[in-house]
Enzyme design. Structure first.
Site, mmCIF file in Angstrom:
data_model
loop_
_atom_site.group_PDB
_atom_site.id
_atom_site.type_symbol
_atom_site.label_atom_id
_atom_site.label_comp_id
_atom_site.label_asym_id
_atom_site.label_seq_id
_atom_site.Cartn_x
_atom_site.Cartn_y
_atom_site.Cartn_z
ATOM 1 N N GLU A 36 13.601 -16.857 2.118
ATOM 2 C CA GLU A 36 14.308 -17.887 2.881
ATOM 3 C C GLU A 36 14.205 -17.570 4.382
ATOM 4 O OE1 GLU A 36 15.506 -20.631 2.334
ATOM 5 O OE2 GLU A 36 17.200 -21.072 3.670
ATOM 6 N N ASP A 38 11.872 -15.842 5.861
ATOM 7 C CA ASP A 38 10.485 -16.071 6.284
ATOM 8 C C ASP A 38 10.205 -17.561 6.483
ATOM 9 O OD1 ASP A 38 10.116 -13.385 6.135
ATOM 10 O OD2 ASP A 38 9.133 -13.418 4.163
ATOM 11 N N SER A 83 21.547 15.147 29.227
ATOM 12 C CA SER A 83 21.270 15.715 27.905
ATOM 13 C C SER A 83 22.484 16.562 27.511
ATOM 14 C CB SER A 83 19.975 16.506 27.915
ATOM 15 O OG SER A 83 20.125 17.628 28.724
ATOM 16 N N GLU A 113 29.178 13.436 15.394
ATOM 17 C CA GLU A 113 28.144 12.453 15.064
ATOM 18 C C GLU A 113 26.889 13.185 14.632
ATOM 19 O OE1 GLU A 113 27.421 10.153 18.605
ATOM 20 O OE2 GLU A 113 29.553 9.741 18.849
ATOM 21 N N LYS A 115 23.104 14.110 14.942
ATOM 22 C CA LYS A 115 22.178 14.134 16.077
ATOM 23 C C LYS A 115 20.837 13.599 15.581
ATOM 24 C CE LYS A 115 20.622 16.982 19.879
ATOM 25 N NZ LYS A 115 19.198 16.735 19.781
ATOM 26 N N ASP A 117 17.115 12.478 15.318
ATOM 27 C CA ASP A 117 15.913 13.057 15.906
ATOM 28 C C ASP A 117 14.904 11.965 16.260
ATOM 29 O OD1 ASP A 117 14.310 14.995 16.863
ATOM 30 O OD2 ASP A 117 13.645 15.760 14.920
ATOM 31 N N ARG A 136 14.286 7.823 28.680
ATOM 32 C CA ARG A 136 15.115 8.720 29.476
ATOM 33 C C ARG A 136 14.344 9.273 30.680
ATOM 34 N NH1 ARG A 136 16.060 14.177 29.586
ATOM 35 N NH2 ARG A 136 18.075 14.659 30.453
ATOM 36 N N TYR A 222 24.941 5.277 20.747
ATOM 37 C CA TYR A 222 26.022 6.265 20.661
ATOM 38 C C TYR A 222 26.805 6.473 21.954
ATOM 39 C CZ TYR A 222 21.991 9.054 22.175
ATOM 40 O OH TYR A 222 20.868 9.501 22.808
ATOM 41 N N LYS A 286 31.763 15.402 20.445
ATOM 42 C CA LYS A 286 32.195 14.812 21.719
ATOM 43 C C LYS A 286 33.712 14.751 21.776
ATOM 44 C CE LYS A 286 28.118 11.862 21.652
ATOM 45 N NZ LYS A 286 27.575 10.512 21.440
ATOM 46 N N LYS A 310 22.791 22.744 16.918
ATOM 47 C CA LYS A 310 21.426 22.601 16.404
ATOM 48 C C LYS A 310 21.305 23.342 15.072
ATOM 49 C CE LYS A 310 18.447 20.941 18.940
ATOM 50 N NZ LYS A 310 17.878 21.315 20.181
ATOM 51 N N CYS A 404 -6.540 41.389 37.019
ATOM 52 C CA CYS A 404 -6.316 39.974 36.698
ATOM 53 C C CYS A 404 -7.472 39.433 35.848
ATOM 54 C CB CYS A 404 -6.202 39.162 37.990
ATOM 55 S SG CYS A 404 -6.066 37.389 37.691
ATOM 56 N N CYS A 407 -9.258 36.646 38.321
ATOM 57 C CA CYS A 407 -9.916 36.936 39.598
ATOM 58 C C CYS A 407 -10.219 38.428 39.770
ATOM 59 C CB CYS A 407 -9.068 36.437 40.769
ATOM 60 S SG CYS A 407 -7.593 37.430 41.058
ATOM 61 N N CYS A 422 -0.515 39.167 39.453
ATOM 62 C CA CYS A 422 -1.681 39.133 40.318
ATOM 63 C C CYS A 422 -1.170 38.638 41.660
ATOM 64 C CB CYS A 422 -2.715 38.161 39.753
ATOM 65 S SG CYS A 422 -4.010 37.762 40.936
ATOM 66 N N CYS A 427 -6.183 33.533 44.037
ATOM 67 C CA CYS A 427 -6.534 33.579 42.614
ATOM 68 C C CYS A 427 -6.620 32.153 42.067
ATOM 69 C CB CYS A 427 -5.473 34.371 41.851
ATOM 70 S SG CYS A 427 -5.679 34.283 40.068
HETATM 71 S S1 IVH Z 1 25.039 11.996 23.331
HETATM 72 C C1 IVH Z 1 25.900 12.190 27.698
HETATM 73 N N1 IVH Z 1 24.847 11.539 20.743
HETATM 74 O O1 IVH Z 1 20.197 14.320 21.774
HETATM 75 C C2 IVH Z 1 25.583 11.967 26.266
HETATM 76 N N2 IVH Z 1 22.910 12.297 21.883
HETATM 77 O O2 IVH Z 1 20.252 16.501 24.443
HETATM 78 C C3 IVH Z 1 24.275 12.501 25.885
HETATM 79 N N3 IVH Z 1 20.924 12.482 20.501
HETATM 80 O O3 IVH Z 1 19.027 13.096 24.826
HETATM 81 C C4 IVH Z 1 23.775 12.195 24.561
HETATM 82 N N4 IVH Z 1 21.850 11.820 18.614
HETATM 83 O O4 IVH Z 1 18.411 11.815 22.730
HETATM 84 C C5 IVH Z 1 24.204 11.941 21.856
HETATM 85 N N5 IVH Z 1 24.809 11.057 18.475
HETATM 86 C C6 IVH Z 1 24.177 11.456 19.579
HETATM 87 C C7 IVH Z 1 22.805 11.802 19.569
HETATM 88 C C8 IVH Z 1 22.209 12.225 20.761
HETATM 89 C C9 IVH Z 1 20.725 12.220 19.190
HETATM 90 C C10 IVH Z 1 19.892 13.013 21.416
HETATM 91 C C11 IVH Z 1 19.733 12.259 22.698
HETATM 92 C C12 IVH Z 1 19.946 13.258 23.803
HETATM 93 C C13 IVH Z 1 19.796 14.554 23.079
HETATM 94 C C14 IVH Z 1 20.769 15.595 23.612
#
Ligand code: IVH
Length: 668
Positions: A36, A38, A83, A113, A115, A117, A136, A222, A286, A310, A404, A407, A422, A427
């Site tokens: 539908e 489409d 970041s 939250e 993260k 990728d 960014r 986010y 956060k 991480k 070196c 050089c 060096c 160089c």
């Molecule tokens: S918050 C000031 N929330 O992780 C707020 N980042 O170095 C900055 N990322 O560049 C980012 N999931 O690309 C935030 N739920 C999330 C995220 C997130 C992935 C990435 C984002 C950022 C890097 C953090």
């Protein structure tokens, strides 16, 4: 059909299809069968073709991808894209929590939250209409990828309210799309993408939006760049608001009122991670209250109110085949491990820096060893340790050379340094690395001039110093390997555009010893122009808090060199901007705060703020922060264990504040 009835039908179709798309791609809850959808889309496409004047930029038909671009325009992020600081274990998280509580008190609550990728994108809406999408970049300047972002189905082209807002989030490729894409590429004999993140980045970097459209990307938003435009008091409320506006946010977020709850969330998702339909590389924590966020503020790179946990990096075993040497920009000789190629966290690794000889001894690394390799921060390959019990006796000890490798001049070990250097200024390796540094992202940021092109230009003797970059011609560039007319003209445009960069980029790009990107920014801000910076004395320089003795010496020495003066004159003649273009600290007259026009000295240990932060804040309010107390000092802020400066201030009868009073005045 006449125009009037066509207009009515087109509007109807656009609204219907937008709503169906929203249900399908954002809510993951379709209300009509695909067929539908489409059928209605075909009808809309036909009508829009017949009556092109009815096509609007927010029409669902616009997601198929428009005209091919020549290059991506640069976009300035007026609200910087920051970041995040990293946490790698429980202790890091507890420290983060303690810092927050110390600064804002015990009444805190966090939002956890996933993260995602992928890659960070910023989406700008004007009066509810999608206006611009960007990458960014370096956080201040990114690239305009509007045409590609428009093809992502979960990105609303019109919001449910006519507001002007800038939202940030992650564009990513779901695991399923990634597998299908690589399968198709394999069948066509094309190179495979290493992981979904690279595939997403590669898709958004396509100049032909039709390719991005075919790649099945998705988004999670986010963050709101300008949360003041809506009425919310907390990050979690902001996310709910994004939902109401029609954005896709990640539903796995959770409010946690204690660090124990945060740790529980992390544990849960560490286990559930493989079941997710998209890749995550950690958990973002956060602080929820926007007021508390503001009180904590940000460093130059990242907010103090958030942190990224991480996941531990994957470790694999491989063989160290050899150790190669490279000469860096400052002459440092770095040994690099050449590894039997091995897959780690999605990409093939065959080299890893070993940093210096001491580290090789410390880890007892021998050529031929079985070694454990991981990617630090999931990016930079690293040799973790050696499996000494698997040695056969065939392994060879490694020794650093005395000369070196490039050089052949004799290497030296400067006092207090572990590295061998060096010190021959001519160089070739150092000159080449200096050129690569000059064009890199935090320096002049010249797209298309990467390591490979620079190395070629240098080897062909087309450039021997950075000023030569501005003399490159079309004929010279087209003669290089793998350079077509299009890339040459893009490159020339990028070189031209770099002339307009603000001063700090150039100062950093010159590669003055010890001057990093942050110091370059401070210098540019404080002195305003290259001429004033070049004329600065050691005292002028050390009067700035962040500039220490060694850096000041290095700067003065640099500008005293005739070669440096000539180089700057050449760059100037080529039309390279020599002025700072960013925001200046507020001038004394502009500020009506108590700090306006006052000279303040900070002494002793401050608890809540670093010296630098205090200085930045005072200067932003029109004050001037000096290093020593004199009759000209108006005010001394004394932290814990203040010594002779405090005594002197007392002798001179200068007003003295404690940190609390300082904070009170700063927050007024
Ligand atoms: S918050 C000031 N929330 O992780 C707020 N980042 O170095 C900055 N990322 O560049 C980012 N999931 O690309 C935030 N739920 C999330 C995220 C997130 C992935 C990435 C984002 C950022 C890097 C953090």
């Amino acid at each position: 059909m006449d125009l009037q009835s066509a207009e009515q039908r087109v509007k109807e179709l656009q609204n219907q299809l937008s709503q169906y798309g929203y249900e399908y791609y954002v809510l993951d809850n379709p209300s009509v069968p695909d067929a539908e959808y489409d059928r209605l889309m075909q009808e809309l496409l036909k009508l829009e073709e017949e009556f092109p004047e009815l096509k609007t930029p927010d029409s669902p038909s616009q997601r198929v991808g428009g005209a091919v671009l020549d290059m991506f325009e640069k976009v300035e992020h007026t609200i910087p894209m920051l970041s995040l600081g990293n946490a790698f274990n429980e202790q890091d998280l507890r420290d983060f929590d303690a810092r927050i509580r110390k600064a804002v008190g015990e009444n805190v609550s966090y939002v956890c939250e996933l993260k995602i990728d992928g890659l960070a994108v910023s989406l700008r809406y004007e009066d509810g209409l999608f206006a611009q999408g960007s990458t960014r970049g370096d956080g201040t300047i990114g690239e305009d990828i509007t045409a590609n972002i428009r093809t992502i189905q979960s990105v609303p082209l019109r919001l449910k309210e006519p507001i002007s807002i800038e939202v940030r989030g992650e564009a990513y490729m779901p695991k399923r799309s990634f597998e299908a894409l690589n399968k198709a590429r394999q069948e066509r004999g094309e190179e495979l993408f290493a992981n979904p993140r690279n595939a997403a980045a590669g898709s958004l970097r396509q100049l032909d939006p039709k390719i991005a459209a075919s790649r099945k990307l998705d988004t999670f938003l986010y963050n709101i760049g300008n949360p003041e435009v809506i009425d919310v008091a907390a990050h979690s409320e902001g996310l709910d608001y994004l939902d109401r506006l029609g954005f896709k946010t990640n539903k796995e977020r959770r409010k946690c009122s204690t660090i124990e709850d945060v740790l529980k969330y992390i544990k849960e998702w560490t286990e559930k991670r493989p079941q997710l339909p998209y890749e995550i590389d950690g958990i973002v924590i956060k602080l929820d209250s926007l007021e508390q966020q503001a009180a904590l503020g940000t460093t130059a790179k990242s907010p103090r109110w958030a942190i990224a946990y991480k996941f531990p990096a994957e470790e694999v075993v491989t063989t160290l085949l050899d150790i190669e040497l490279s000469v860096g920009r400052t002459g440092v000789i770095t040994p690099t491990a050449i590894l039997e190629p091995v897959k780690v966290a999605g990409t093939t690794v065959q080299r890893a820096s070993l940093h210096n000889e001491d580290l090789i001894r410390e880890k007892d690394i021998k050529i031929g060893d079985k070694v454990v390799v991981k990617k630090a921060g999931d990016i930079i390959p690293e040799v973790v340790n050696v499996l000494a019990d698997q040695r056969t006796g065939e392994e060879r000890e490694f020794h650093m050379p005395t000369h070196c490798p490039e050089c052949e001049s004799e290497l030296v070990r400067l006092e207090g340094e572990v590295a061998l250097r060096c010190i021959n200024p001519k160089c070739p390796a150092q000159i080449r690395e200096g050129l690569i540094h000059f064009v890199s992202r935090d320096a002049m940021n010249i797209d298309g001039l990467g390591e490979k092109v620079i190395s070629q230009l240098f080897a062909e003797q087309l450039i021997s110093d950075v000023a030569d970059i501005y003399k490159l011609t079309y004929e010279q560039l087209i003669s290089l390997e793998r350079m077509g007319a299009k890339s040459v003209s893009n490159l020339l445009e990028a070189i031209e555009a770099s002339k307009a960069n603000s001063l700090e980029k150039l100062v950093f790009g010159l590669g003055i010893r010890l001057v990093g990107a942050k110091a370059a920014k401070t210098l540019a801000q404080q002195f305003g122009s290259m001429d004033r910076l070049a004329a600065a004395s050691k005292d002028d320089l050390t009067a700035i808090n962040e500039i220490g003795d060694k850096m000041a010496d290095s700067i003065v020495n640099y500008f005293e060199m005739e070669e440096a003066q000539e180089l700057i004159a050449e760059l100037k003649a080529a039309g390279v901007n020599m002025d700072y273009k960013g925001a200046k600290p507020v001038s004394a007259e502009e500020s009506d705060s108590v700090f306006a026009g006052k000279t303040v000295v900070l002494t002793g240990k401050l608890e809540q703020l670093s010296r630098n932060e205090a200085k930045e804040k005072i200067e932003a309010l029109g004050g001037n922060v000096a290093g020593s107390v004199s009759k000209k000092t108006h005010l001394v802020v004394a932290g814990a264990d203040a010594g002779s400066k405090l005594t002197k201030a007392q002798e001179l009868g200068i007003e003295i504040w404690d940190e609390e009073k300082l904070l009170e005045e700063l927050n007024k």
